[in-house]
Write a protein that holds these residues in place. Sequence first.
Motif, PDB file in Angstrom:
ATOM      1  N   TYR A  83     -10.242   6.523 -42.929  1.00  0.00           N
ATOM      2  CA  TYR A  83      -8.901   6.490 -43.524  1.00  0.00           C
ATOM      3  C   TYR A  83      -8.370   5.060 -43.557  1.00  0.00           C
ATOM      4  O   TYR A  83      -8.118   4.454 -42.515  1.00  0.00           O
ATOM      5  CB  TYR A  83      -7.957   7.379 -42.698  1.00  0.00           C
ATOM      6  CG  TYR A  83      -8.495   8.790 -42.495  1.00  0.00           C
ATOM      7  CD1 TYR A  83      -8.301   9.769 -43.476  1.00  0.00           C
ATOM      8  CD2 TYR A  83      -9.225   9.131 -41.356  1.00  0.00           C
ATOM      9  CE1 TYR A  83      -8.810  11.051 -43.305  1.00  0.00           C
ATOM     10  CE2 TYR A  83      -9.743  10.413 -41.178  1.00  0.00           C
ATOM     11  CZ  TYR A  83      -9.529  11.369 -42.156  1.00  0.00           C
ATOM     12  OH  TYR A  83     -10.036  12.633 -41.986  1.00  0.00           O
TER      13      TYR A  83
ATOM     14  N   GLU B  31      -3.844  -0.673 -49.059  1.00  0.00           N
ATOM     15  CA  GLU B  31      -4.320  -2.050 -49.168  1.00  0.00           C
ATOM     16  C   GLU B  31      -5.770  -2.199 -48.705  1.00  0.00           C
ATOM     17  O   GLU B  31      -6.355  -3.273 -48.841  1.00  0.00           O
ATOM     18  CB  GLU B  31      -3.431  -2.979 -48.344  1.00  0.00           C
ATOM     19  CG  GLU B  31      -2.003  -3.124 -48.866  1.00  0.00           C
ATOM     20  CD  GLU B  31      -1.113  -1.915 -48.571  1.00  0.00           C
ATOM     21  OE1 GLU B  31      -1.501  -1.090 -47.708  1.00  0.00           O
ATOM     22  OE2 GLU B  31      -0.054  -1.780 -49.210  1.00  0.00           O
TER      23      GLU B  31
ATOM     24  N   MET C  93      -3.469   6.553 -49.711  1.00  0.00           N
ATOM     25  CA  MET C  93      -4.495   6.104 -48.773  1.00  0.00           C
ATOM     26  C   MET C  93      -5.874   6.226 -49.422  1.00  0.00           C
ATOM     27  O   MET C  93      -6.074   6.999 -50.364  1.00  0.00           O
ATOM     28  CB  MET C  93      -4.424   6.926 -47.475  1.00  0.00           C
ATOM     29  CG  MET C  93      -3.182   6.614 -46.639  1.00  0.00           C
ATOM     30  SD  MET C  93      -3.053   7.636 -45.135  1.00  0.00           S
ATOM     31  CE  MET C  93      -4.315   6.871 -44.092  1.00  0.00           C
TER      32      MET C  93
ATOM     33  N   GLN D 216       2.396  14.374 -51.071  1.00  0.00           N
ATOM     34  CA  GLN D 216       1.494  14.216 -49.929  1.00  0.00           C
ATOM     35  C   GLN D 216       1.688  12.806 -49.366  1.00  0.00           C
ATOM     36  O   GLN D 216       1.517  11.822 -50.099  1.00  0.00           O
ATOM     37  CB  GLN D 216       0.030  14.392 -50.368  1.00  0.00           C
ATOM     38  CG  GLN D 216      -0.373  15.829 -50.662  1.00  0.00           C
ATOM     39  CD  GLN D 216       0.121  16.341 -52.008  1.00  0.00           C
ATOM     40  OE1 GLN D 216       0.632  15.578 -52.818  1.00  0.00           O
ATOM     41  NE2 GLN D 216      -0.034  17.626 -52.260  1.00  0.00           N
ATOM     42  N   LEU D 217       1.998  12.707 -48.069  1.00  0.00           N
ATOM     43  CA  LEU D 217       2.308  11.393 -47.502  1.00  0.00           C
ATOM     44  C   LEU D 217       1.146  10.414 -47.624  1.00  0.00           C
ATOM     45  O   LEU D 217       1.345   9.217 -47.714  1.00  0.00           O
ATOM     46  CB  LEU D 217       2.721  11.524 -46.031  1.00  0.00           C
ATOM     47  CG  LEU D 217       3.924  12.427 -45.723  1.00  0.00           C
ATOM     48  CD1 LEU D 217       4.460  12.129 -44.334  1.00  0.00           C
ATOM     49  CD2 LEU D 217       5.022  12.304 -46.750  1.00  0.00           C
TER      50      LEU D 217
ATOM     51  N   ASN E  96      -6.894  -1.566 -45.470  1.00  0.00           N
ATOM     52  CA  ASN E  96      -7.062  -1.813 -44.039  1.00  0.00           C
ATOM     53  C   ASN E  96      -7.311  -0.497 -43.305  1.00  0.00           C
ATOM     54  O   ASN E  96      -6.809   0.553 -43.726  1.00  0.00           O
ATOM     55  CB  ASN E  96      -5.804  -2.480 -43.472  1.00  0.00           C
ATOM     56  CG  ASN E  96      -5.489  -3.777 -44.200  1.00  0.00           C
ATOM     57  OD1 ASN E  96      -6.379  -4.613 -44.407  1.00  0.00           O
ATOM     58  ND2 ASN E  96      -4.246  -3.929 -44.626  1.00  0.00           N
TER      59      ASN E  96
ATOM     60  N   ALA F 142      -6.637   2.400 -41.240  1.00  0.00           N
ATOM     61  CA  ALA F 142      -5.369   2.980 -40.781  1.00  0.00           C
ATOM     62  C   ALA F 142      -5.590   3.882 -39.571  1.00  0.00           C
ATOM     63  O   ALA F 142      -4.727   3.985 -38.707  1.00  0.00           O
ATOM     64  CB  ALA F 142      -4.706   3.763 -41.906  1.00  0.00           C
ATOM     65  N   LEU F 143      -6.724   4.556 -39.514  1.00  0.00           N
ATOM     66  CA  LEU F 143      -7.097   5.367 -38.356  1.00  0.00           C
ATOM     67  C   LEU F 143      -8.456   4.848 -37.896  1.00  0.00           C
ATOM     68  O   LEU F 143      -9.399   4.797 -38.691  1.00  0.00           O
ATOM     69  CB  LEU F 143      -7.204   6.856 -38.708  1.00  0.00           C
ATOM     70  CG  LEU F 143      -5.877   7.636 -38.799  1.00  0.00           C
ATOM     71  CD1 LEU F 143      -5.149   7.335 -40.091  1.00  0.00           C
ATOM     72  CD2 LEU F 143      -6.105   9.130 -38.651  1.00  0.00           C
ATOM     73  N   THR F 144      -8.551   4.514 -36.622  1.00  0.00           N
ATOM     74  CA  THR F 144      -9.798   3.917 -36.139  1.00  0.00           C
ATOM     75  C   THR F 144     -10.846   4.977 -35.778  1.00  0.00           C
ATOM     76  O   THR F 144     -11.978   4.625 -35.461  1.00  0.00           O
ATOM     77  CB  THR F 144      -9.540   3.049 -34.893  1.00  0.00           C
ATOM     78  OG1 THR F 144      -8.858   3.858 -33.923  1.00  0.00           O
ATOM     79  CG2 THR F 144      -8.676   1.844 -35.238  1.00  0.00           C
ATOM     80  N   ILE F 145     -10.455   6.252 -35.827  1.00  0.00           N
ATOM     81  CA  ILE F 145     -11.403   7.311 -35.457  1.00  0.00           C
ATOM     82  C   ILE F 145     -12.593   7.336 -36.430  1.00  0.00           C
ATOM     83  O   ILE F 145     -12.471   7.006 -37.591  1.00  0.00           O
ATOM     84  CB  ILE F 145     -10.732   8.696 -35.454  1.00  0.00           C
ATOM     85  CG1 ILE F 145     -10.064   9.014 -36.811  1.00  0.00           C
ATOM     86  CG2 ILE F 145      -9.706   8.763 -34.337  1.00  0.00           C
ATOM     87  CD1 ILE F 145      -9.458  10.409 -36.885  1.00  0.00           C
TER      88      ILE F 145
ATOM     89  N   CYS G  65       5.528  10.662 -58.336  1.00  0.00           N
ATOM     90  CA  CYS G  65       4.989  10.339 -57.022  1.00  0.00           C
ATOM     91  C   CYS G  65       4.543  11.644 -56.359  1.00  0.00           C
ATOM     92  O   CYS G  65       5.325  12.594 -56.297  1.00  0.00           O
ATOM     93  CB  CYS G  65       6.072   9.670 -56.188  1.00  0.00           C
ATOM     94  SG  CYS G  65       5.563   9.327 -54.501  1.00  0.00           S
ATOM     95  N   PRO G  66       3.317  11.726 -55.869  1.00  0.00           N
ATOM     96  CA  PRO G  66       2.920  12.940 -55.146  1.00  0.00           C
ATOM     97  C   PRO G  66       3.760  13.100 -53.872  1.00  0.00           C
ATOM     98  O   PRO G  66       4.317  12.124 -53.365  1.00  0.00           O
ATOM     99  CB  PRO G  66       1.453  12.685 -54.785  1.00  0.00           C
ATOM    100  CG  PRO G  66       1.000  11.587 -55.689  1.00  0.00           C
ATOM    101  CD  PRO G  66       2.217  10.745 -55.953  1.00  0.00           C
TER     102      PRO G  66
ATOM    103  N   GLY H 258     -12.905  13.551 -36.720  1.00  0.00           N
ATOM    104  CA  GLY H 258     -11.692  14.267 -36.341  1.00  0.00           C
ATOM    105  C   GLY H 258     -11.781  15.697 -36.849  1.00  0.00           C
ATOM    106  O   GLY H 258     -12.878  16.216 -37.076  1.00  0.00           O
ATOM    107  N   PRO H 259     -10.646  16.348 -37.021  1.00  0.00           N
ATOM    108  CA  PRO H 259     -10.669  17.745 -37.454  1.00  0.00           C
ATOM    109  C   PRO H 259     -11.306  17.952 -38.834  1.00  0.00           C
ATOM    110  O   PRO H 259     -11.768  19.040 -39.143  1.00  0.00           O
ATOM    111  CB  PRO H 259      -9.179  18.119 -37.490  1.00  0.00           C
ATOM    112  CG  PRO H 259      -8.507  17.154 -36.571  1.00  0.00           C
ATOM    113  CD  PRO H 259      -9.283  15.882 -36.672  1.00  0.00           C
TER     114      PRO H 259
ATOM    115  N   TRP I  82      -0.930  10.098 -50.099  1.00  0.00           N
ATOM    116  CA  TRP I  82      -1.446  10.064 -51.474  1.00  0.00           C
ATOM    117  C   TRP I  82      -2.115   8.736 -51.834  1.00  0.00           C
ATOM    118  O   TRP I  82      -3.120   8.725 -52.539  1.00  0.00           O
ATOM    119  CB  TRP I  82      -0.336  10.387 -52.489  1.00  0.00           C
ATOM    120  CG  TRP I  82       0.611   9.256 -52.763  1.00  0.00           C
ATOM    121  CD1 TRP I  82       1.784   9.004 -52.116  1.00  0.00           C
ATOM    122  CD2 TRP I  82       0.487   8.223 -53.750  1.00  0.00           C
ATOM    123  NE1 TRP I  82       2.381   7.883 -52.630  1.00  0.00           N
ATOM    124  CE2 TRP I  82       1.608   7.374 -53.631  1.00  0.00           C
ATOM    125  CE3 TRP I  82      -0.472   7.927 -54.740  1.00  0.00           C
ATOM    126  CZ2 TRP I  82       1.800   6.260 -54.448  1.00  0.00           C
ATOM    127  CZ3 TRP I  82      -0.284   6.807 -55.544  1.00  0.00           C
ATOM    128  CH2 TRP I  82       0.841   5.991 -55.404  1.00  0.00           C
TER     129      TRP I  82
END
Lengths: 396, 396
Positions: free
Chosen positions: A356, A360, A305, A300-301, A362, A364-367, A297-298, A370-371, A303
């Motif tokens: 992002y 699944e 996404m 990176q949180l 969906n 996850a970030l509506t932006i 498992c990586p 961003g940076p 991974w």
Amino acid sequence: MASLSAWRERVAAELDAAVAFWERHSHDPQHGGFFSCLSRDGTVYDETKYVWLQGRQVWVYSRLYRKVPRFRRPEILEAARAGGEFLLRCARLEPGSPRAAFALSRDGRPARLQRTVFSEVFCALGLDELGRAAGEPRYRAAAREWTAAVARWAREAPQELGRPQLAGAPPHEALAVPMMVLGLAEQLRDGGGDDETLDELAAWGAQRLLAHLQRGDSVVLENVSPDGKELPGSMGRLLNPGHAIEAGWFLLRFAQRRGDEALAARAIAGFIEGPLRRGWDPEHGGLFAFLDADGHCPTQLEWSMKLWWPHAEAMVALLAAYAHDRRPERLEAFQRVADYTFDKFRDPEHGEWFGYLSREGNVALTIKGGPFKGCFHVARALHMCEEMLEELLREG
Amino acid sequence: MASLSAWRERVAAELDAAVAFWERHSHDPQHGGFFSCLSRDGTVYDETKYVWLQGRQVWVYSRLYRKVPRFRRPEILEAARAGGEFLLRCARLEPGSPRAAFALSRDGRPARLQRTVFSEVFCALGLDELGRAAGEPRYRAAAREWTAAVARWAREAPQELGRPQLAGAPPHEALAVPMMVLGLAEQLRDGGGDDETLDELAAWGAQRLLAHLQRGDSVVLENVSPDGKELPGSMGRLLNPGHAIEAGWFLLRFAQRRGDEALAARAIAGFIEGPLRRGWDPEHGGLFAFLDADGHCPTQLEWSMKLWWPHAEAMVALLAAYAHDRRPERLEAFQRVADYTFDKFRDPEHGEWFGYLSREGNVALTIKGGPFKGCFHVARALHMCEEMLEELLREG
């Protein structure tokens, strides 16, 4: 399967919607430069100006102005020029220094510094293209200076970037460094005839990229030792399928320019086909952000996404591969990736893509920005796909 | 509702399983110190030794040895001592320097440096507790030295940490800094009678923490200006409910020690109750990792993930709040958080908790440990909950 001509229409309409979003919401008439922190509907939620994204938006506007008749509008060139001038005025940490900040305040004062070469890479990329679009050599001269600094840091003097060399950390090279060196050298030499310095720089980037293709060409490792060996631990096993695929089309174009058929085949098989197969989520579709070469498992949180840019890069890479070898499975793969991408990332209401998704699929970030997400991957990929689709249709 | 005594049993059994996991899989008899990169079943997938996690595991082992009869086993103290000696031998970047690395190679050479105070904080925390458990003053003396360095960097000389001060970046203070200064001062003074330096340091930490409680005590901001004002942009609006809640029980304990009832009430209402209400996902349950005070989408990709440590901290904070003011809604909230936590994070098969769930509450990373998760939050929270539950049951 939707026909090539249907895809050309979809891609062109999507490019128009994406560029319209950034034209409408990202310009700062007061201080110059571009906002990139934009909500779904374009509202500015943070005024920080990220240097990567300034350079990239200058590149997109300039390239579209120069190459696509319907974007050859004076306000596009003016916006690119305002971005380029903002970079020339504000990106440097100190007057005369080639070091560029990572982030600037709205009025252009340095706010963050990264100990990498990428801010400078994107300053150079944007200004070179702006110089071509505007016909002004001074922009290209600045790009050339920044490229020289990038080449020096990447090849000879990484310690000048300020990251301490520690005894317990094996030196490593991230895939993005030779990838961007190759991309930058190709940008600067584009159509420019012989240029020994740039040719040599591009060849260096290509050769170092190939050192990331490991284990009998079966895997592209994100980090390797400077002499091209696999490194121990999670860092050594890290895979970033999007980076590999993006590097794949960089390498393919380089190989095509040099007429190197063996390299082109290796770029397609090793950097595009392999990472797409390994990186595709069999359960939910889409490309994983990170994987581990041995199946761990990586760490990176994010991974699992699904990020917009690997999908944009895969669309480009697969069409480029198809245009090169005309194998029907390339087109099938393009179709599969493009279907997923248009289905999941598009925002038909406001234009431009979400960045992002959850594993699944969906949002996850509506932006919309961003940076690290600005006016770049979506527009570049759609423009290149439109260009390639037109060429394919022309050839029949 | 499960009774307090049922919760005491569950919590104690879970603590045993967690500690057994780390005892079985994390020790390195060859070089000393602890592995933290452990797969679900305890397999070491990376040998890097993270200094935060070394110090924290030393603290957990020493505290359990000192306070909990069933953990008063020589092998627990020996393991703590091996970890402490490893830190004394290897954590410093250079001999004599108080700067500690963030990560070390397996054999203890510095591999990564962070420009923050946290490596030193956790060295000090672990060594102070080890000194108490082992009855050896030299460990506590080392902790005292490291604490003095942390206090100096946090209060007077942050520039010594090496982060450049840039003109476009407003100076800011992260919540974790005063929180850890307070926690460290309380650790070192614990039961030690009067100590003016440590008392003053704790009071500084508490006062600076309170500056993060903004907008009429309605929100705990993760970053504020050094003079306690709200900052512009995403950084200024960032909420980290787990940090706020953890700071809440630090502040509550500090207020209790000083007999400051008004501060205790403010800690509970402002730092525990508010962030729990605002941070709880109404749709899927669990605490969000990050939020934005004005309801924008955070830019952290993991913002909606459910991380183990905010839930562990919330269990501690809610029991501590209940023990303080005996309001039944505290116990109901504890029950709700603990139910979610035990249901979603536990691994009944191998012991210790999963660390990272998707928003929906599915395991997103199967690792049990990594660069930021070791033997700490789970064991500390379960130990403290067991202690508080026993006390509540004793009082009847």
